[in-house]
Design a protein around this motif. Structure first.
Motif, PDB file in Angstrom:
ATOM      1  N   ALA A   2       0.852  -1.241   0.022  1.00 55.59           N
ATOM      2  CA  ALA A   2       0.045   0.223  -0.023  1.00 55.59           C
ATOM      3  C   ALA A   2       0.870   1.230   0.031  1.00 55.59           C
ATOM      4  O   ALA A   2       1.867   1.305   0.681  1.00 55.59           O
ATOM      5  N   ALA A   3       0.504   2.205  -0.818  1.00 49.70           N
ATOM      6  CA  ALA A   3       1.222   3.570  -0.980  1.00 49.70           C
ATOM      7  C   ALA A   3       1.065   4.368   0.308  1.00 49.70           C
ATOM      8  O   ALA A   3       0.168   4.566   0.755  1.00 49.70           O
ATOM      9  N   LYS A   4       2.259   4.873   0.792  1.00 46.54           N
ATOM     10  CA  LYS A   4       2.226   5.915   1.630  1.00 46.54           C
ATOM     11  C   LYS A   4       3.075   7.041   1.481  1.00 46.54           C
ATOM     12  O   LYS A   4       3.927   7.068   0.521  1.00 46.54           O
ATOM     13  N   SER A   5       2.863   8.161   2.009  1.00 48.25           N
ATOM     14  CA  SER A   5       3.642   9.372   1.932  1.00 48.25           C
ATOM     15  C   SER A   5       4.957   8.922   1.875  1.00 48.25           C
ATOM     16  O   SER A   5       5.626   8.310   2.891  1.00 48.25           O
ATOM     17  N   GLY A   6       5.894   9.588   0.859  1.00 50.69           N
ATOM     18  CA  GLY A   6       7.217   9.346   0.967  1.00 50.69           C
ATOM     19  C   GLY A   6       7.669   8.228  -0.260  1.00 50.69           C
ATOM     20  O   GLY A   6       8.668   8.109  -0.223  1.00 50.69           O
ATOM     21  N   ASP A   7       6.584   7.321  -0.551  1.00 48.42           N
ATOM     22  CA  ASP A   7       6.930   6.168  -1.412  1.00 48.42           C
ATOM     23  C   ASP A   7       6.967   6.579  -2.743  1.00 48.42           C
ATOM     24  O   ASP A   7       6.405   7.708  -3.279  1.00 48.42           O
ATOM     25  N   SER A   8       7.647   5.736  -3.748  1.00 48.01           N
ATOM     26  CA  SER A   8       7.831   6.257  -5.069  1.00 48.01           C
ATOM     27  C   SER A   8       6.778   5.597  -5.877  1.00 48.01           C
ATOM     28  O   SER A   8       6.709   4.061  -5.656  1.00 48.01           O
ATOM     29  N   LEU A   9       5.969   6.042  -6.715  1.00 44.46           N
ATOM     30  CA  LEU A   9       5.019   5.437  -7.546  1.00 44.46           C
ATOM     31  C   LEU A   9       5.316   5.296  -8.780  1.00 44.46           C
ATOM     32  O   LEU A   9       5.850   6.561  -9.361  1.00 44.46           O
ATOM     33  N   GLU A  10       4.927   4.408  -9.597  1.00 46.35           N
ATOM     34  CA  GLU A  10       4.516   4.519 -10.955  1.00 46.35           C
ATOM     35  C   GLU A  10       3.126   4.117 -11.198  1.00 46.35           C
ATOM     36  O   GLU A  10       2.580   3.106 -10.707  1.00 46.35           O
ATOM     37  N   LEU A  15       6.302   9.425  -9.652  1.00 44.58           N
ATOM     38  CA  LEU A  15       6.240  10.474  -8.687  1.00 44.58           C
ATOM     39  C   LEU A  15       6.697   9.774  -7.282  1.00 44.58           C
ATOM     40  O   LEU A  15       6.555   8.728  -6.990  1.00 44.58           O
ATOM     41  N   ASN A  16       6.879  10.893  -6.502  1.00 43.76           N
ATOM     42  CA  ASN A  16       7.199  10.526  -4.965  1.00 43.76           C
ATOM     43  C   ASN A  16       6.056  11.075  -4.315  1.00 43.76           C
ATOM     44  O   ASN A  16       5.652  12.515  -4.080  1.00 43.76           O
ATOM     45  N   LEU A  17       5.160  10.232  -3.757  1.00 46.39           N
ATOM     46  CA  LEU A  17       3.857  10.745  -2.974  1.00 46.39           C
ATOM     47  C   LEU A  17       3.966  11.259  -1.826  1.00 46.39           C
ATOM     48  O   LEU A  17       4.889  11.134  -0.907  1.00 46.39           O
ATOM     49  N   GLY A  18       3.298  12.523  -1.586  1.00 48.88           N
ATOM     50  CA  GLY A  18       3.478  13.511  -0.867  1.00 48.88           C
ATOM     51  C   GLY A  18       4.729  14.486  -0.846  1.00 48.88           C
ATOM     52  O   GLY A  18       4.609  15.547  -0.060  1.00 48.88           O
ATOM     53  N   ALA A  19       5.439  14.668  -1.902  1.00 49.51           N
ATOM     54  CA  ALA A  19       6.411  15.318  -2.225  1.00 49.51           C
ATOM     55  C   ALA A  19       5.990  16.550  -2.953  1.00 49.51           C
ATOM     56  O   ALA A  19       6.933  17.516  -3.014  1.00 49.51           O
ATOM     57  N   GLY A  20       5.097  16.704  -3.342  1.00 53.72           N
ATOM     58  CA  GLY A  20       4.468  17.928  -4.109  1.00 53.72           C
ATOM     59  C   GLY A  20       4.723  17.832  -5.538  1.00 53.72           C
ATOM     60  O   GLY A  20       4.702  19.012  -6.127  1.00 53.72           O
ATOM     61  N   GLY A  46       6.995   1.603  -4.237  1.00 57.31           N
ATOM     62  CA  GLY A  46       8.047   1.124  -3.486  1.00 57.31           C
ATOM     63  C   GLY A  46       8.422   2.045  -2.713  1.00 57.31           C
ATOM     64  O   GLY A  46       7.959   3.278  -2.632  1.00 57.31           O
ATOM     65  N   PRO A  47       9.554   1.824  -1.931  1.00 57.84           N
ATOM     66  CA  PRO A  47      10.192   2.787  -0.931  1.00 57.84           C
ATOM     67  C   PRO A  47      10.543   4.196  -1.767  1.00 57.84           C
ATOM     68  O   PRO A  47      10.988   4.152  -3.016  1.00 57.84           O
TER      69      PRO A  47
END
Length: 190
Positions: free
Chosen positions: A93-101, A126-131, A183-184
């Motif tokens: 599960a994606a959390k803030s700070g994770d790397s997403l495709e 994107l990096n989730l939560g990084a703006g 992912g992280p």
């Protein structure tokens, strides 16, 4: 008789001009951002005073397939972020700070047309939560599992607000997103 005929022609011409003036309001050309004098295209029309829910938006396609999104005319755009898992994957599960495709398809509420998609091309990273993305994505993708398909209905205040990047002012955005990889985080914008 000649005078009466001239009066009738003048009256007919005046009526014709008056009716043309009423029916020939300036309007936006298809696909342009120029508003119509009668009703700007970017102004959402309140139909029934009932906001749409996730269940009112119809989507097609499975994870990995290019979806279709249908927005109804029977309800108004929601004023709060709405998320709905259309299918749930088994990955992390994606959390803030994770790397997403992600793969995504975007439909704009006001014209109900596809504005952008990554299906058929490269995934969006994107990096989730990084703006890196609009607030509606940073908030709405938290908790999505790798392999999941999620519907996001994003109000203007969490999207582009006053407009930009081809988006009209005060536009509600509707996305179908596929979490291809979770992912992280890398600590850097991809």
């Amino acid at each position: 008789m000649d005078k009466v005929a001239k009066i009738m022609v003048a009256a007919a011409a005046a009526l014709t001009l008056a009716s043309c003036g009423e029916s020939s309001q300036p309007s936006a050309a298809p696909g342009s951002n120029a508003p119509s004098a009668a009703a700007p295209a970017s102004t959402p029309k309140k139909l029934v005073g009932k906001e749409c829910t996730a269940d009112d938006i119809k989507t097609t396609g499975k994870f990995g397939e290019k979806p279709e999104i249908t927005i109804p005319d029977s309800c108004d755009p929601p004023t709060k972020l709405i998320t709905k898992d259309l299918s749930v994957g088994t990955g992390p599960a994606a959390k803030s700070g994770d790397s997403l495709e992600m793969n995504y398809l975007l439909v704009t509420w006001s014209d109900k047309k596809v504005l952008d998609t990554s299906f058929g091309s490269e995934t969006f990273k994107l990096n989730l939560g990084a703006g890196d993305v609009i607030k509606g994505w940073d908030q709405g993708l938290v908790g999505t599992n790798e392999g999941s398909r999620r519907l996001l209905i994003i109000p203007p205040d969490l999207a582009y607000g006053a407009g930009g990047r081809g988006i009209q002012p005060n536009e509600t955005l509707v996305f179908v997103t596929d979490a291809v990889k979770v992912g992280p985080g890398t600590g850097a914008t991809p």
